[in-house]
Design an enzyme around this catalytic site. Structure first.
Site, mmCIF file in Angstrom:
data_model
loop_
_atom_site.group_PDB
_atom_site.id
_atom_site.type_symbol
_atom_site.label_atom_id
_atom_site.label_comp_id
_atom_site.label_asym_id
_atom_site.label_seq_id
_atom_site.Cartn_x
_atom_site.Cartn_y
_atom_site.Cartn_z
ATOM 1 N N TYR A 30 0.779 -1.229 0.000
ATOM 2 C CA TYR A 30 0.000 0.000 0.000
ATOM 3 C C TYR A 30 0.816 1.288 0.000
ATOM 4 O O TYR A 30 0.253 2.371 -0.146
ATOM 5 C CB TYR A 30 -0.972 -0.015 1.182
ATOM 6 C CG TYR A 30 -2.026 -1.089 1.012
ATOM 7 C CD1 TYR A 30 -3.129 -0.887 0.193
ATOM 8 C CD2 TYR A 30 -1.882 -2.328 1.635
ATOM 9 C CE1 TYR A 30 -4.074 -1.892 0.014
ATOM 10 C CE2 TYR A 30 -2.824 -3.332 1.458
ATOM 11 C CZ TYR A 30 -3.921 -3.106 0.644
ATOM 12 O OH TYR A 30 -4.851 -4.088 0.466
ATOM 13 N N PHE A 73 -9.887 -4.638 11.381
ATOM 14 C CA PHE A 73 -11.156 -4.439 10.691
ATOM 15 C C PHE A 73 -11.046 -4.886 9.241
ATOM 16 O O PHE A 73 -11.864 -4.614 8.431
ATOM 17 C CB PHE A 73 -11.613 -2.977 10.785
ATOM 18 C CG PHE A 73 -10.590 -1.966 10.315
ATOM 19 C CD1 PHE A 73 -10.527 -1.613 8.967
ATOM 20 C CD2 PHE A 73 -9.706 -1.373 11.189
ATOM 21 C CE1 PHE A 73 -9.595 -0.686 8.518
ATOM 22 C CE2 PHE A 73 -8.779 -0.430 10.749
ATOM 23 C CZ PHE A 73 -8.731 -0.090 9.426
#
Length: 417
Positions: A131, A417
């Site tokens: 990322y 999450f």
């Protein structure tokens, strides 16, 4: 694009609820093809914000996924800042290295910017190398430790013996645990306020994830009859020729006082028939490091946790407070979100800040990735400069900015999450 390299259109569409099963099956396949337990799958289905979820379609097949949760993230100064919690990102192995991930990231950041309410995007990365090219920088680390309780003792503040501990079924203690968690959220950067439905996540305990351990346990701490802390844990019994060598696996520990905190850790370290306490996600400045008698026998390690990306540099830097007065001009480079590229003047202190475009000469030059890493106050701009990732253009600017950006407590995120 096909598995054989021929170019065919891959269409990005917003997920509709009826497609969730196919969409999530693609995600499971991208992560190795092991189906999740029904209760785990049901929770994520309930939490999925379909209007913020994207599916990449190759014909009638879902080949890529990406989603976002609408979070409120604590930043230095204690304010909750809206942030897109990037999640459920995956591409089928047949469609890797064909630009599907880049297309998903491009569309997602454009959508976040169009909302106009979230200056930040955050994620936990399966692989941290993925990322950075999209502007995400590691801003939060987590500490893992394995305490050898046969050789390590835990000190305790005066009054710890007066703390009462009780075993309570986790579901019966859930409401009080959530109240305490909510109290802790503003106190540490990186913490996420849990909205409706998220209170189920700490209690998620599918048998398939226990690896021989017990069901989830909960011990609560009370002072003068008042609830003041809890620990969620499980026990994995093991035996060797010399005797019992079980492991206590700590999921979470929270407390309102140092006495309660010490009492909970002392309890965990003293459970019968065990010889170690293991915790895989604690803040890097966890006070437990100062309770143990021998930190060398705690086998401490640190790894990346939360990655942060400013979607709107001006709004992001204006949203937090600073530990010392700061007046600095950043020359920001952002190839993936070019609207951030340029010079930004930040002025602020402990009471707040303003950051706006400027034509003034730059004091520091860096990419948006470095701003993301430093944003929550756990990564020093000076350390990044030492790695050549921040350049000082005006003498003295680096030291002043690095001091202002730091947080007095390490940022942390207690769950994924």
């Amino acid at each position: 694009m096909s598995a054989h390299g021929a170019t065919v259109p891959v269409e990005l569409r917003t997920l509709v609820p009826e497609q969730w099963d196919a969409w999530y099956a693609t995600l499971e396949e991208a992560f190795g093809g092991v189906a999740e337990a029904p209760e785990e799958r049901a929770l994520w289905r309930a939490l999925t914000e379909t209007g913020r979820s994207l599916a990449a379609w190759d014909g009638d097949e879902v080949v890529g996924t990406a989603g976002a949760f609408s979070f409120r993230l604590t930043v230095p100064g204690g304010s909750p800042v809206p942030a897109a919690g990037v999640t459920m990102v995956g591409v089928l192995p047949t469609h890797r290295r064909r630009g599907v991930l880049r297309s998903l990231m491009r569309r997602q950041l454009d959508d976040i910017r169009a909302r106009g309410t979230e200056p930040l995007a955050v994620l936990t990365a399966s692989e941290p190398t993925i990322y950075g090219r999209f502007g995400y920088g590691c801003a939060v680390e987590r500490m893992s430790l394995s305490i050898d309780t046969t050789r390590v003792s835990l000190a305790a503040p005066e009054g710890t013996d007066a703390v009462r501990l009780r075993l309570v079924p986790p579901e019966k203690a859930a409401d009080r645990c959530e109240e305490l968690y909510a109290e802790r959220v503003p106190l540490r950067p990186g913490m996420v306020a849990r909205g409706p439905g998220w209170e189920r996540l700490p209690l998620l305990d599918p048998e398939s994830r226990r690896d021989g351990g017990s069901p989830l346990r909960c011990v609560v701490a009370e002072e003068d009859g008042r609830f003041c802390g809890y620990a969620l844990y499980s026990v994995k019994p093991e035996w060797e020729a010399a005797g019992p060598s079980g492991t206590v696996r700590v999921r979470d520990v929270e407390a309102r006082s140092p006495r309660a905190y010490a009492a909970l850790w002392r309890f965990l370290a003293g459970i019968d028939l065990t010889s170690s306490v293991v915790a895989h996600s604690r803040p890097v400045d966890d006070p437990v490091l100062h309770l143990v008698s021998d930190v060398r026998r705690c086998h401490v390690s640190v790894r990346d946790l939360l990655h942060v990306r400013p979607v709107d540099v001006g709004a992001a830097l204006s949203a937090r407070a600073y530990a010392a007065p700061v007046d600095v001009v950043f020359e920001v480079e952002d190839a993936f979100c070019p609207w951030n590229t340029g010079r930004w003047r930040l002025t602020g202190d402990t009471g707040g800040a303003v950051c706006a475009p400027t034509r003034d000469a730059a004091d520091l030059a860096l990419s948006v990735r470095e701003l993301g890493s430093a944003y929550l106050g756990g990564v020093s701009l000076a350390a990044l400069a030492g790695a050549g990732r921040v350049r000082e253009l005006r003498a003295g600017a680096l030291e002043r900015a690095a001091t202002a950006f730091l947080s007095p407590v390490a940022p942390w995120l207690p769950h994924g999450f």
